[in-house]
Write an enzyme that holds these catalytic residues in place. Sequence first.
Site, short mmCIF file in Angstrom:
data_model
loop_
_atom_site.label_atom_id
_atom_site.label_comp_id
_atom_site.label_asym_id
_atom_site.label_seq_id
_atom_site.Cartn_x
_atom_site.Cartn_y
_atom_site.Cartn_z
N ASN A 48 0.83 -1.21 0.00
CA ASN A 48 0.00 0.00 0.00
C ASN A 48 0.86 1.26 0.00
OD1 ASN A 48 -2.39 -1.61 0.35
ND2 ASN A 48 -1.82 -1.82 2.50
N HIS A 134 -13.20 -2.27 7.13
CA HIS A 134 -12.01 -2.95 7.62
C HIS A 134 -12.24 -3.59 9.00
CE1 HIS A 134 -7.72 -2.93 9.11
NE2 HIS A 134 -7.50 -3.27 7.84
N GLU A 184 -15.65 3.47 5.05
CA GLU A 184 -14.36 3.82 4.48
C GLU A 184 -14.64 4.72 3.29
OE1 GLU A 184 -11.83 0.33 3.55
OE2 GLU A 184 -12.63 -0.46 5.41
N SER A 188 -10.76 -1.19 0.95
CA SER A 188 -9.38 -1.69 0.86
C SER A 188 -9.23 -2.96 0.05
CB SER A 188 -8.82 -1.90 2.27
OG SER A 188 -9.66 -2.73 3.01
N ASP A 213 -13.10 6.42 7.35
CA ASP A 213 -11.71 5.94 7.36
C ASP A 213 -11.13 6.15 5.96
OD1 ASP A 213 -9.34 4.56 7.50
OD2 ASP A 213 -10.20 2.71 8.29
N HIS A 216 -6.97 4.37 2.61
CA HIS A 216 -6.41 4.16 1.27
C HIS A 216 -6.59 5.38 0.37
CE1 HIS A 216 -5.45 -0.05 1.89
NE2 HIS A 216 -6.54 -0.07 2.64
N LYS A 247 0.31 3.97 4.80
CA LYS A 247 0.07 3.62 3.40
C LYS A 247 0.69 4.69 2.50
CE LYS A 247 -3.19 0.30 4.89
NZ LYS A 247 -4.47 0.03 5.50
C1 LIG Z 1 -4.75 -0.58 6.85
C2 LIG Z 1 -6.06 -0.15 7.35
C3 LIG Z 1 -6.27 0.18 8.69
C4 LIG Z 1 -5.24 -0.08 9.74
O1 LIG Z 1 -4.20 0.83 9.69
P1 LIG Z 1 -2.78 0.40 10.22
O2 LIG Z 1 -2.04 1.66 10.34
O3 LIG Z 1 -2.22 -0.53 9.20
O4 LIG Z 1 -2.99 -0.29 11.53
C5 LIG Z 1 -7.49 0.69 9.05
N1 LIG Z 1 -8.48 0.87 8.15
C6 LIG Z 1 -8.32 0.53 6.87
C7 LIG Z 1 -9.44 0.74 5.92
C8 LIG Z 1 -7.11 0.01 6.43
O5 LIG Z 1 -6.98 -0.34 5.16
#
Ligand SMILES: *Cc1c(COP(=O)(O)O)cnc(C)c1O
Length: 403
Positions: A48, A134, A184, A188, A213, A216, A247
């Site tokens: 990512n 997620h 989100e 993801s 969230d 990405h 990411k």
């Molecule tokens: C990767 C991810 C997380 C977690 O983040 P980290 O920093 O890897 O713990 C949370 N939400 C989504 C949608 C993700 O893709």
Amino acid sequence: MSSFDQELQSRLSSIREAGLKRTLRDVTSPQGPSITLEGRVSLNFSSNDYLGLANHQALKDAAARAIRDFGAGTGASRLISGSLAPIQLLEEQLAAFKGTQAALTFSTGYATALGTLQALLSKSDIVILDKLVHASLVDAARLSRATLRVFAHNDLDDLEKKLKWARTRLGTTDSKAHILVVTESLFSMDGDHAPLAEIVELKERHGAWLMVDEAHATGLYGPHRRGLAEAQGVSDQIEIQMGTLGKAVGASGGYICGSRPLVDFLLNRARSFIFSTAPVPAAAAAALAGLQLIQSPEGDALNQTLWTRVQQFNSGYPPAHAGHAAVKSAIVPIIIGSESNAVAVANRLLDLGMFVPAIRYPTVARGSARLRVTLSAAHTEQHVKTLTTALRQMNDGGSQTPE
Ligand SMILES: *Cc1c(COP(=O)(O)O)cnc(C)c1O
């Protein structure tokens, strides 16, 4: 073997028989468009690290300077031992980047989700999640003890149904309880976008709060690369903006951006923040360097390269082939279905020198296993071509094809 280990061995056997056994693979190189995996150099379509910042000199230099000036470790949580300058600076710059009053960082995105939902919600509240959010958000919603409801993925009618139900239920029980919608912005494992403007409209109409969230999307969308909320013009109407620094930003950590009261409340109540040692200075400094780079002309150029690579992939291996709808996304799922077929296809690609992970249950639903291609600005046109050519050839011959 002890009975404890015997029990675990038998559980592992069931996992293996279901085609779901996972193991770690050794990597002996930095993240990048190619990596040394199990001793062999492979093109890397698994990361990512969308802009190729994880191994960027500016981030490495910033991390090294932070180690020199502030040490390797932090000794305790920020409320106990004080808040180190690199972390303070990161939070100021994050808030400025996102255009919010304040920001709070956590050690990971996962810890961010857990701490935030657990702090904000209690048993009398209702949390409504998109079906495909997620795992960190699902776990967080469970931990919060709020009543949990799920709406069909990106389905506005279903969301409205759940909102109406929640409103009616709270109206009859507790008028002080709250409804929180969680989604989100860019999903993801599917790479599709949430209809944020419509979700905002719905949550306002039904008096709910919204948490988005942008794990990405941060660094990749909108005029200032703040994310899809900015691209869709609704940042100001989202109470809780979450993301990760691991990411596109190229480092590690998680964040919440929002109002000053939100941040002050979380640092008083989010248990994953309070009861956890502060992130190391190197991580904060690298994240800050990543954020600055994203906002620089070099960041603009990297973004352009990324979208060029995405376009090259989509013309070399069209979305219809891959079994998903075309959207602007550096995550391209190739839906296969069976868990063991997905693994077989991934292994064949690996034999050809291309690392594309097979994503299986529990990351995605059973029977919807897929290859998950992620593209990066660090890929060259030739890297992308090598992959699309291999995918097309596998499609044309053979049974275990990605269709
Ligand atoms: C990767 C991810 C997380 C977690 O983040 P980290 O920093 O890897 O713990 C949370 N939400 C989504 C949608 C993700 O893709």
